[in-house]
Design an enzyme around this catalytic site. Structure first.
Site, mmCIF file in Angstrom:
data_model
loop_
_atom_site.group_PDB
_atom_site.id
_atom_site.type_symbol
_atom_site.label_atom_id
_atom_site.label_comp_id
_atom_site.label_asym_id
_atom_site.label_seq_id
_atom_site.Cartn_x
_atom_site.Cartn_y
_atom_site.Cartn_z
ATOM 1 N N VAL A 22 -66.086 11.680 -41.585
ATOM 2 C CA VAL A 22 -65.761 13.025 -42.067
ATOM 3 C C VAL A 22 -64.276 13.129 -42.396
ATOM 4 O O VAL A 22 -63.890 13.645 -43.450
ATOM 5 C CB VAL A 22 -66.166 14.083 -41.026
ATOM 6 C CG1 VAL A 22 -65.635 15.462 -41.405
ATOM 7 C CG2 VAL A 22 -67.691 14.133 -40.891
ATOM 8 N N LYS A 84 -65.489 13.341 -34.011
ATOM 9 C CA LYS A 84 -66.775 13.651 -33.390
ATOM 10 C C LYS A 84 -66.536 14.424 -32.097
ATOM 11 O O LYS A 84 -65.431 14.465 -31.560
ATOM 12 C CB LYS A 84 -67.569 12.374 -33.138
ATOM 13 C CG LYS A 84 -68.132 11.759 -34.414
ATOM 14 C CD LYS A 84 -69.207 10.743 -34.124
ATOM 15 C CE LYS A 84 -69.875 10.280 -35.416
ATOM 16 N NZ LYS A 84 -70.987 9.333 -35.148
ATOM 17 N N ASN A 110 -69.872 19.400 -35.688
ATOM 18 C CA ASN A 110 -71.145 19.963 -35.269
ATOM 19 C C ASN A 110 -70.928 20.863 -34.051
ATOM 20 O O ASN A 110 -69.823 21.010 -33.556
ATOM 21 C CB ASN A 110 -72.132 18.847 -34.921
ATOM 22 C CG ASN A 110 -72.604 18.094 -36.144
ATOM 23 O OD1 ASN A 110 -72.869 18.688 -37.184
ATOM 24 N ND2 ASN A 110 -72.715 16.774 -36.030
ATOM 25 N N ALA A 136 -71.711 11.408 -44.860
ATOM 26 C CA ALA A 136 -70.643 10.444 -45.083
ATOM 27 C C ALA A 136 -70.825 9.259 -44.147
ATOM 28 O O ALA A 136 -71.203 9.431 -42.984
ATOM 29 C CB ALA A 136 -69.276 11.079 -44.855
ATOM 30 N N LYS A 188 -78.246 24.965 -37.141
ATOM 31 C CA LYS A 188 -77.976 23.532 -37.272
ATOM 32 C C LYS A 188 -78.052 22.835 -35.919
ATOM 33 O O LYS A 188 -78.511 21.698 -35.812
ATOM 34 C CB LYS A 188 -76.606 23.297 -37.906
ATOM 35 C CG LYS A 188 -76.398 21.814 -38.227
ATOM 36 C CD LYS A 188 -75.107 21.513 -38.941
ATOM 37 C CE LYS A 188 -75.087 20.022 -39.305
ATOM 38 N NZ LYS A 188 -73.749 19.559 -39.689
ATOM 39 N N ASN A 192 -79.735 19.286 -34.489
ATOM 40 C CA ASN A 192 -78.930 18.215 -33.909
ATOM 41 C C ASN A 192 -79.179 18.010 -32.420
ATOM 42 O O ASN A 192 -79.119 16.875 -31.927
ATOM 43 C CB ASN A 192 -77.442 18.508 -34.130
ATOM 44 C CG ASN A 192 -77.016 18.295 -35.567
ATOM 45 O OD1 ASN A 192 -77.610 17.498 -36.284
ATOM 46 N ND2 ASN A 192 -75.994 19.005 -35.997
#
Length: 307
Positions: A22, A84, A110, A136, A188, A192
């Protein structure tokens, strides 16, 4: 603590924290638009580097500054975090030097705890959470491939979000501004927090959800996540669980997850920021989430055993 930030120009310096997929993608796209970009993260001894970006326009290279010492940075007007979730400790060291009262801090991750974990460094009015929807893949040091379909980034329609939009739209990744960011983030997270740990635990791709027992487990976990999300103010419809399962069913054959990829590569997994966030929020609201808690414990144990 207020924030005094003008709209970005094409020449405004931008600091990107995290040279992963990212971070590399955002750094490359902003640098191609003329922004002087400083990429913050491990680089070896290089201070200037090239990013090789592969996307629908082919292969392009662009030069960026690369800083690997948090003690040597000073505040930027624009800072984007692309690490992350399990890399927050490392990000804290960078934000200590990069952020001051005039910084707009874009947290492109996220989860649902964007503002929570950066609060030691920036007031809420400085922070623009951003959900990453573009795909990505980091191909190596300084090399990234970007695949996208539709809006690649989702941000909230508030003051910091509107400031961030002026910068992020320059990436060409597609930015969607939503009035209800809480609902978008929890929707989302439903995907996840279930698809990632289940695929990582089983070392199988999305076809694992065709197994009746696994599908029943996923549906029950999704119900727990939705209950916590609603307690947090997310407006998740009654059929939210069915919608997420239908989305998983529509994934192409052989599709995996980022957590599965990390496990197969022997890297730490971001279970704490995904499923861990659900369990933490559930405890705050007094909501029982036994299946999510059990799966979280198993993934954490698996991650510990792999490292």
């Amino acid at each position: 603590m207020g924030v005094r930030v003008s709209e970005p120009s094409g020449s405004d310096p931008v600091a990107i924290v995290g040279p992963g997929a990212v971070g590399l993608a955002l750094a490359a796209r902003l640098a191609l638009e003329g922004h002087p970009v400083t990429l913050c993260g491990r680089s070896g001894s290089a201070t200037v580097a090239e990013i090789e970006l592969t996307d629908h326009q082919g292969i392009r290279t662009v030069a960026v500054d690369w800083q690997d010492d948090p003690a040597r940075v000073s505040p930027f007007r624009w800072v984007v975090v692309g690490t992350k979730l399990h890399q927050r400790d490392a990000a804290h060291a960078w934000l200590e030097g990069l952020v001051d009262r005039d910084t707009v801090l874009v947290v492109a991750q996220n989860g649902v705890e964007h503002r929570d974990w950066v609060s030691p460094h920036a007031a809420g009015g400085q922070v623009a959470p951003a959900l990453v929807h573009f795909n990505a893949e980091r191909l190596g040091r300084g090399r990234v491939e970007v695949r996208q379909d539709g809006a690649g980034l989702v941000i909230g329609d508030d003051a910091p979000g509107r400031r961030a939009h002026a910068l992020l739209e320059r990436t060409g990744l597609g930015v969607q501004v939503v009035a209800d960011f809480t609902t978008a983030a929890w929707h989302k997270l439903m995907v996840n927090a279930v698809a990632n740990p289940v695929t990582a635990l089983t070392s199988r791709r999305v076809e694992v959800f065709r197994d009746p027992s696994v599908r029943d487990l996923a549906a029950a976990m999704l119900g727990e996540v939705a209950a916590v999300g609603r307690a947090e103010g997310a407006r998740l419809p009654d059929d939210a669980v069915d919608d997420v399962l239908a989305w998983i069913d529509a994934r192409p054959s052989g599709a995996g997850s980022s957590m599965l990829a990390d496990r197969l590569a022997g890297r730490p997994m971001e279970h704490d920021g995904l499923l861990g966030a659900v369990v933490r929020k559930a405890r705050m609201h007094g909501i029982a989430v036994p299946l999510c808690a059990a799966v979280l414990a198993l993934v954490a144990a698996l991650d510990g055993a792999d490292h």
